[in-house]
Design a protein around this motif. Structure first.
Motif, short mmCIF file in Angstrom:
data_model
loop_
_atom_site.label_atom_id
_atom_site.label_comp_id
_atom_site.label_asym_id
_atom_site.label_seq_id
_atom_site.Cartn_x
_atom_site.Cartn_y
_atom_site.Cartn_z
N GLY A 155 0.72 -1.33 -0.05
CA GLY A 155 0.07 -0.03 0.00
C GLY A 155 0.71 1.24 -0.15
O GLY A 155 1.94 1.40 -0.34
N GLU A 156 0.20 2.25 0.20
CA GLU A 156 0.90 3.56 0.28
C GLU A 156 1.43 4.27 1.68
O GLU A 156 2.36 5.03 1.67
CB GLU A 156 -0.03 4.64 -0.31
CG GLU A 156 -0.35 4.21 -1.93
CD GLU A 156 0.84 3.90 -2.60
OE1 GLU A 156 1.77 4.75 -2.79
OE2 GLU A 156 0.57 2.78 -3.45
N THR A 165 4.23 7.12 10.96
CA THR A 165 3.53 6.62 9.66
C THR A 165 4.69 6.43 8.50
O THR A 165 5.53 7.47 8.23
CB THR A 165 2.65 7.79 9.23
OG1 THR A 165 1.58 7.79 10.25
CG2 THR A 165 1.94 7.21 7.74
N LEU A 166 4.73 5.32 7.91
CA LEU A 166 5.57 4.95 6.79
C LEU A 166 4.73 5.40 5.43
O LEU A 166 3.65 5.14 5.46
CB LEU A 166 5.93 3.41 6.78
CG LEU A 166 6.93 3.21 7.53
CD1 LEU A 166 7.06 1.62 7.80
CD2 LEU A 166 8.46 3.58 7.31
N ILE A 167 5.45 6.12 4.62
CA ILE A 167 4.88 6.57 3.43
C ILE A 167 5.96 5.97 2.16
O ILE A 167 6.92 6.09 2.22
CB ILE A 167 4.82 8.22 3.41
CG1 ILE A 167 4.24 8.75 4.44
CG2 ILE A 167 4.23 8.65 1.97
CD1 ILE A 167 4.59 10.12 4.90
N ARG A 168 5.34 5.23 1.26
CA ARG A 168 5.84 4.85 0.28
C ARG A 168 5.94 5.91 -0.66
O ARG A 168 4.96 6.19 -1.43
CB ARG A 168 5.35 3.45 -0.62
CG ARG A 168 6.00 2.85 -1.59
CD ARG A 168 5.17 1.95 -2.17
NE ARG A 168 4.09 2.21 -3.20
CZ ARG A 168 4.37 2.71 -4.43
NH1 ARG A 168 5.69 2.48 -5.06
NH2 ARG A 168 3.26 3.00 -5.31
N ALA A 226 3.48 14.04 -4.40
CA ALA A 226 2.04 13.97 -4.23
C ALA A 226 2.09 13.11 -2.93
O ALA A 226 1.02 13.43 -2.19
CB ALA A 226 1.55 13.29 -5.45
N ALA A 227 2.90 12.27 -2.82
CA ALA A 227 2.75 11.25 -1.71
C ALA A 227 3.05 11.79 -0.53
O ALA A 227 2.30 11.60 0.60
CB ALA A 227 3.72 10.31 -1.80
N LEU A 228 3.97 13.06 -0.20
CA LEU A 228 4.06 13.54 0.87
C LEU A 228 3.20 14.92 1.12
O LEU A 228 3.21 15.59 2.19
CB LEU A 228 5.65 14.16 0.73
CG LEU A 228 6.40 13.16 0.86
CD1 LEU A 228 7.97 13.66 1.03
CD2 LEU A 228 6.44 12.19 1.98
N GLU A 229 2.45 15.48 -0.01
CA GLU A 229 1.53 16.63 0.24
C GLU A 229 0.50 16.52 1.32
O GLU A 229 0.39 17.77 2.09
CB GLU A 229 0.71 16.46 -0.99
CG GLU A 229 -0.07 17.85 -1.08
CD GLU A 229 0.46 19.18 -0.62
OE1 GLU A 229 -0.06 20.22 -0.01
OE2 GLU A 229 1.55 19.40 -1.30
N PRO A 230 -0.09 15.43 1.92
CA PRO A 230 -0.89 15.58 2.94
C PRO A 230 -0.29 15.68 4.14
O PRO A 230 -0.97 15.88 5.31
CB PRO A 230 -1.64 14.08 3.01
CG PRO A 230 -1.14 13.67 1.43
CD PRO A 230 -0.17 14.30 1.13
#
Length: 265
Positions: A155-156, A165-168, A226-230
């Motif tokens: 997942g992401e 939180t891990l973020i791919r 985009a993955a880090l924007e939130p």
């Protein structure tokens, strides 16, 4: 039977009687084989000429090896009220390091940005009773020493605990991940070299291969953005000693993305 360490990348391999013939990680175009040819060492040999060092780095405890060995990254202890996590890893474990982590509340888990820093992850897990090692499933092929504690998540995003939180992000490797740390006094992003803090310590950059100087394409960089924007973050902690952006991290990241995309346009 010995779990040999690659002399170039520092990654530990599954136990064999004789050294492996190849290191797939170094033979990949994102790394390289030593000019003198593939070579190996053992944890015992490494300890003869090197030592594990611990020191403060931007207000947190870091772990490295002196003199520099292999890629030379440092690991970081992320201390939270929900349990401590070791971010990234190094090829050496010491009784002193284990004792210091235990003095600070022990270790609940290990998480590693990508395969170049897998190093002696199994040995670190064993030193703390087999704590889970969180790696993204997209990088499963790069695990050179399978270990029962490895959690290949998919997942992401993955919440390790309420603070972490891990973020791919992908990019450098398909499963390259970063760690978001929600904390009082300002959130932090621990990036390995997925998001590389530059020597100015005001910007970051991106590469597909650092030693072979292959830039990351625009699509991949936009995906990381985009993955880090939130996520909000004030600090960015990189992969090596003192390569940190302290304060203004989200703005520095956004500026750096725009600068990078303009440079490769």
């Amino acid at each position: 039977m010995t779990c040999f360490l690659c002399l170039q990348c520092g990654v530990q391999f599954t136990a064999t009687e004789t050294p492996p013939q190849h290191c797939p990680i170094c033979e990949d175009e994102r790394q390289f084989v030593r000019w003198e040819g593939q070579a190996w060492t053992t944890p015992q040999e490494l300890a003869i000429g090197h030592r594990l060092v611990m020191r403060d780095d931007a207000g947190g405890l870091g772990f490295g090896i002196e003199p520099r060995f292999a890629i030379g990254q440092r690991a970081q202890l992320v201390q939270t009220q929900h349990g401590n996590v070791l971010w990234d890893c190094i090829p050496m474990v010491s009784d002193e390091a284990v004792a210091e982590i235990n003095r600070r509340g022990g270790l609940a888990a290990i998480a590693i940005s990508h395969c170049h820093f897998y190093s002696a992850m199994g040995k670190w897990s064993d030193a703390f009773g087999g704590v889970p090692i969180y790696l993204h499933a997209d990088d499963r092929q790069w695990i050179m020493r399978p270990h029962p504690s490895i959690v290949s998540w998919q997942g992401e995003t993955l919440a390790i605990n309420p603070s972490l939180t891990l973020i791919r992000c992908g990019g450098h490797f398909a499963g390259s991940q970063v760690l978001h740390w929600r904390r009082e006094g300002g959130n932090a992003l621990l990036t390995g070299d997925t998001v590389q803090v530059t020597p100015t310590r005001r910007h970051v950059s991106f590469m597909y291969s650092y030693p072979n100087q292959i830039p990351l394409n625009a699509t991949a960089v936009r995906r990381i953005a985009a993955a880090l924007e939130p996520f909000d973050f004030d600090d960015i902690r990189g992969a090596w000693w003192d390569l940190n952006i302290i304060g203004g991290g989200k703005n520095s990241f956004a500026t750096s993305v725009a600068r990078y995309l303009a440079a490769i346009a």
